[in-house]
Design a protein around this motif. Sequence first.
Motif, PDB file in Angstrom:
ATOM      1  N   PHE A  76     -29.068  13.318  23.210  1.00  0.00           N
ATOM      2  CA  PHE A  76     -27.985  14.306  23.147  1.00  0.00           C
ATOM      3  C   PHE A  76     -28.358  15.358  22.113  1.00  0.00           C
ATOM      4  O   PHE A  76     -28.721  15.020  20.980  1.00  0.00           O
ATOM      5  CB  PHE A  76     -26.661  13.645  22.741  1.00  0.00           C
TER       6      PHE A  76
ATOM      7  N   CYS B 150     -46.719  25.224   9.614  1.00  0.00           N
ATOM      8  CA  CYS B 150     -46.668  26.186   8.504  1.00  0.00           C
ATOM      9  C   CYS B 150     -48.002  26.899   8.331  1.00  0.00           C
ATOM     10  O   CYS B 150     -48.063  27.956   7.727  1.00  0.00           O
ATOM     11  CB  CYS B 150     -46.239  25.502   7.206  1.00  0.00           C
TER      12      CYS B 150
ATOM     13  N   GLY C 174     -29.274  13.829  18.617  1.00  0.00           N
ATOM     14  CA  GLY C 174     -30.016  14.854  17.881  1.00  0.00           C
ATOM     15  C   GLY C 174     -31.342  15.126  18.559  1.00  0.00           C
ATOM     16  O   GLY C 174     -32.207  14.259  18.604  1.00  0.00           O
TER      17      GLY C 174
ATOM     18  N   GLY D  70     -35.763  17.151   3.037  1.00  0.00           N
ATOM     19  CA  GLY D  70     -35.470  18.381   3.784  1.00  0.00           C
ATOM     20  C   GLY D  70     -36.746  19.001   4.318  1.00  0.00           C
ATOM     21  O   GLY D  70     -36.832  20.206   4.469  1.00  0.00           O
TER      22      GLY D  70
HETATM   23  C1  FAD Z   1     -35.963  28.386   8.769  1.00  0.00           C
HETATM   24  C2  FAD Z   1     -36.479  27.045   8.386  1.00  0.00           C
HETATM   25  C3  FAD Z   1     -37.782  26.925   7.905  1.00  0.00           C
HETATM   26  C4  FAD Z   1     -38.275  25.674   7.542  1.00  0.00           C
HETATM   27  N1  FAD Z   1     -39.555  25.589   7.070  1.00  0.00           N
HETATM   28  C5  FAD Z   1     -40.059  24.375   6.768  1.00  0.00           C
HETATM   29  C6  FAD Z   1     -41.406  24.232   6.325  1.00  0.00           C
HETATM   30  O1  FAD Z   1     -42.132  25.213   6.180  1.00  0.00           O
HETATM   31  N2  FAD Z   1     -41.874  22.991   6.081  1.00  0.00           N
HETATM   32  C7  FAD Z   1     -41.106  21.886   6.256  1.00  0.00           C
HETATM   33  O2  FAD Z   1     -41.595  20.780   6.045  1.00  0.00           O
HETATM   34  N3  FAD Z   1     -39.811  21.984   6.645  1.00  0.00           N
HETATM   35  C8  FAD Z   1     -39.271  23.195   6.900  1.00  0.00           C
HETATM   36  N4  FAD Z   1     -37.975  23.298   7.306  1.00  0.00           N
HETATM   37  C9  FAD Z   1     -37.151  22.079   7.396  1.00  0.00           C
HETATM   38  C10 FAD Z   1     -37.374  21.352   8.716  1.00  0.00           C
HETATM   39  O3  FAD Z   1     -37.210  22.232   9.769  1.00  0.00           O
HETATM   40  C11 FAD Z   1     -36.388  20.206   8.807  1.00  0.00           C
HETATM   41  O4  FAD Z   1     -36.713  19.290   7.797  1.00  0.00           O
HETATM   42  C12 FAD Z   1     -36.420  19.491  10.153  1.00  0.00           C
HETATM   43  O5  FAD Z   1     -36.216  20.366  11.224  1.00  0.00           O
HETATM   44  C13 FAD Z   1     -35.318  18.433  10.182  1.00  0.00           C
HETATM   45  O6  FAD Z   1     -35.377  17.754  11.406  1.00  0.00           O
HETATM   46  P1  FAD Z   1     -34.180  16.819  11.869  1.00  0.00           P
HETATM   47  O7  FAD Z   1     -34.522  16.381  13.240  1.00  0.00           O
HETATM   48  O8  FAD Z   1     -33.894  15.799  10.844  1.00  0.00           O
HETATM   49  O9  FAD Z   1     -32.956  17.791  11.901  1.00  0.00           O
HETATM   50  P2  FAD Z   1     -32.701  19.061  12.837  1.00  0.00           P
HETATM   51  O10 FAD Z   1     -33.967  19.736  13.150  1.00  0.00           O
HETATM   52  O11 FAD Z   1     -31.622  19.815  12.170  1.00  0.00           O
HETATM   53  O12 FAD Z   1     -32.168  18.436  14.181  1.00  0.00           O
HETATM   54  C14 FAD Z   1     -30.926  17.856  14.295  1.00  0.00           C
HETATM   55  C15 FAD Z   1     -30.401  18.179  15.667  1.00  0.00           C
HETATM   56  O13 FAD Z   1     -29.298  17.338  15.928  1.00  0.00           O
HETATM   57  C16 FAD Z   1     -28.310  18.071  16.575  1.00  0.00           C
HETATM   58  N5  FAD Z   1     -27.019  17.408  16.348  1.00  0.00           N
HETATM   59  C17 FAD Z   1     -26.375  17.244  15.182  1.00  0.00           C
HETATM   60  N6  FAD Z   1     -25.232  16.564  15.374  1.00  0.00           N
HETATM   61  C18 FAD Z   1     -25.162  16.280  16.687  1.00  0.00           C
HETATM   62  C19 FAD Z   1     -24.221  15.614  17.494  1.00  0.00           C
HETATM   63  N7  FAD Z   1     -23.129  15.089  16.979  1.00  0.00           N
HETATM   64  N8  FAD Z   1     -24.451  15.526  18.820  1.00  0.00           N
HETATM   65  C20 FAD Z   1     -25.576  16.050  19.370  1.00  0.00           C
HETATM   66  N9  FAD Z   1     -26.505  16.701  18.633  1.00  0.00           N
HETATM   67  C21 FAD Z   1     -26.300  16.810  17.319  1.00  0.00           C
HETATM   68  C22 FAD Z   1     -28.391  19.430  15.945  1.00  0.00           C
HETATM   69  O14 FAD Z   1     -27.842  20.425  16.769  1.00  0.00           O
HETATM   70  C23 FAD Z   1     -29.894  19.590  15.777  1.00  0.00           C
HETATM   71  O15 FAD Z   1     -30.458  20.230  16.889  1.00  0.00           O
HETATM   72  C24 FAD Z   1     -37.443  24.530   7.654  1.00  0.00           C
HETATM   73  C25 FAD Z   1     -36.127  24.661   8.127  1.00  0.00           C
HETATM   74  C26 FAD Z   1     -35.647  25.904   8.482  1.00  0.00           C
HETATM   75  C27 FAD Z   1     -34.233  26.031   8.977  1.00  0.00           C
END
Ligand code: FAD
Length: 724
Positions: free
Chosen positions: A34, A448, A9, A286
Amino acid sequence: MIKRLVVIGNGMAGIKCVEEILSLEPERFQITIFGAEPRPGYNRVLLSKMLQEESTFQHIVTHSWDWYEENGVKLQAGERVCRIDVATGMVETESGIQEPYDILVLATGSLPFMPPIPGVRKEGVIAFRDVNDCETMARYAKTYRKATVIGGGLLGLEAAQGLLNLGMETDVVHNAQYLMNRQLDRTAAVLLQRRLEQQGMRFHLAKDTVNIIGRNRAQGLMFADGNRLETDLVVLAVGIRPNIGLAQDSGLTVNRAIVVDDYMRTSIPSIYAVGECAEHRGISYGLVAPLYEQAKVLAKVICGRETAPYEGTVPYAQLKVAGIHVFSAGDIREEGSEIAIMEYNGMQEIYKKVMMRAGNITGAILFGDTAESTSLLGMVRRGAPTTELTSQNNSKSKAEDAAEALPEGETVCACNGVSKGDILRAIATDKLKTVEEVKSRTKASGSCGGCRPLVAALVKNGLSRETASGPVVTPTAQEVVSVCGCTHYDHDSLKTAMVDAVCRTPEEVVSRLGWTRQQGCELCRPAVLYYLESLGLRNGSATNQLGIDVAVQSTLPYEGEVGSVGLSFTNLNAERRDCVDPAPIDQACGGVIWLRERLAAVWGSLSLPSPVAVAVSPGSEYPGGVLVHDIGISRSPAGWEVYAGGHAGHPVRQGLLLGLEENPEEVVLMAVTCLQIYRHSARYGEKMWEWIERTGVLALRESVLDATLRSELTGSLRSTMLTG
Ligand SMILES: Cc1cc2nc3c(=O)[nH]c(=O)nc-3n(C[C@H](O)[C@H](O)[C@H](O)COP(=O)(O)OP(=O)(O)OC[C@H]3O[C@@H](n4cnc5c(N)ncnc54)[C@H](O)[C@@H]3O)c2cc1C
């Protein structure tokens, strides 16, 4: 021995964890990330800004391709891991890449929830989660007219705003009685809905969608009550589901998400989980702030450093829609709680509600004025006693009060995990003078943007402390922080803030932007009036002065303060009298007089940041001071030369050539384009030569010579000219 660390991720949590590890132990691990998306790391939070066309993908990239290389991190972008061999310690991608690991971090994030509505897999039905989704929306906007967002939560409203900005008619369908029902109460939601409706959004509340209709692609929605809504594009923003398939298949304990303890350890040794895919004490978050906190704890665990356990995060929400300020933190439910403070100003559309339980602050909602958001978030997080909700000190802005009251260890920018102490240290060490500098140095206010007023107040406090205790620094033009002592905004951020807060009158500027003096002062009064006019914000009923208290207003009329700052022309006749033989210029004078009259007519009485003097000359034999006027136009054998940025006073500046035109009408438009750009981008009081020195003549020249831009900027003025 170097250990092999594999992260699945390349999202915000995964990279944050790697970044923290590199800062603790840059050489200790051989790191491979990855990422299923074929891109370097980017700030997902800012996708909304990208969709709303306030940013481009380049602007939201947080870790460039070079960053990985420079830090010795192998990024396998566009590679989805499909198998974890827990027994041998190896991961495998769909394309067959195998990578052994000693330590594995799962940071697979979430997937958008696609509700089981018939038709949900049709073309034209998408989610709002990644760059591809933004690109799809932009593509649809080029061909189709109508978009519908299902989901009236934070994400749905940001998507809807983006679609509106893309020029689509936008409907929002929400199954609850009011918008953002998890974060707001009805009062705040009604205010929010009203503001969004003013921007053109249409709402269908308490509606359950039962079918997405259309033959080959989405063409409409059908609701449970039998009503239909026509649409070309459906954007689903009805929640997310932690991405746990891989973990499940690998035998890790999962619930709603991957179960982790207070040190982000999963049920299998050497495997950790962080971010939206992790479930801690029954909660999967989230939002960015919790996952950054998790990433910091996990980095220390992986590096074998001592760390406090991760104990959970108080959630908060801030809507990222230009001009609308909404904030919500903690538990805002009224059941089992009491209202500690409730303030409502219907005229200014400002609402504030703070909830408490047993005398401690548990939740808060702010609408219209979110200057106190960070300090309230801190109080909610600490469960602070309600006695901390002391009345505001009138001599300072709310943001300054909040900045001063905030403990040093308290987080200011929750999106990027930056504390007040981090910011103050950066200001002191690197001599930072502006919010922008703090942003690029610490990332605070870079996501933000909700903490921007607080960061500005910290900059101001930091500067005044420096001035009080250290040598007095005479600020240069770039270093001037605020317009005057009534506000912490500098000219540029004031313009942005006035637009964001949709201030139409000086009173609204005073109340919405936290002015410390209700009447303003000689410095800010004319500047505010000028910006209201030049940014097109001022409504017809605006009062003449800055200030709420009519009795103590200045008596200067609006026109007197701003209107006199316009164009003036050198007197050509005086020039002619000085000529030995005026006859040869008589013919050329016809053109000169035409140009002067037309320029004055086209520009009319529009005000300017500083008076502009224009000289028009029939040729180099009769220079008429062309090169030392703000705008100088001179006839030459090849056409009319247009100069800008000359100055006859101290310091003398020679005007710089903008371009050459044969057609006198285009000459007028060239000069008018220059004036328009100056009017929009200069700071109030900034002379044209100062402005050109600050912003550079190259960009100005390019804009003035760009025929499309010229025609856009001169717009209605052009038609005045053609009909005039
Ligand atoms: C439009 C939008 C606006 C937002 N606004 C806010 C905000 O104002 N304030 C706030 O606090 N949060 C906000 N969020 C939420 C915030 O973006 C998420 O909480 C954060 O990005 C989550 O991070 P993460 O790394 O856990 O997941 P992600 O950012 O989803 O990253 C996970 C990554 O893992 C990759 N992945 C998944 N499975 C695999 C696999 N099997 N192999 C390789 N790669 C894989 C995915 O492709 C992805 O790139 C917003 C989200 C969106 C979509």
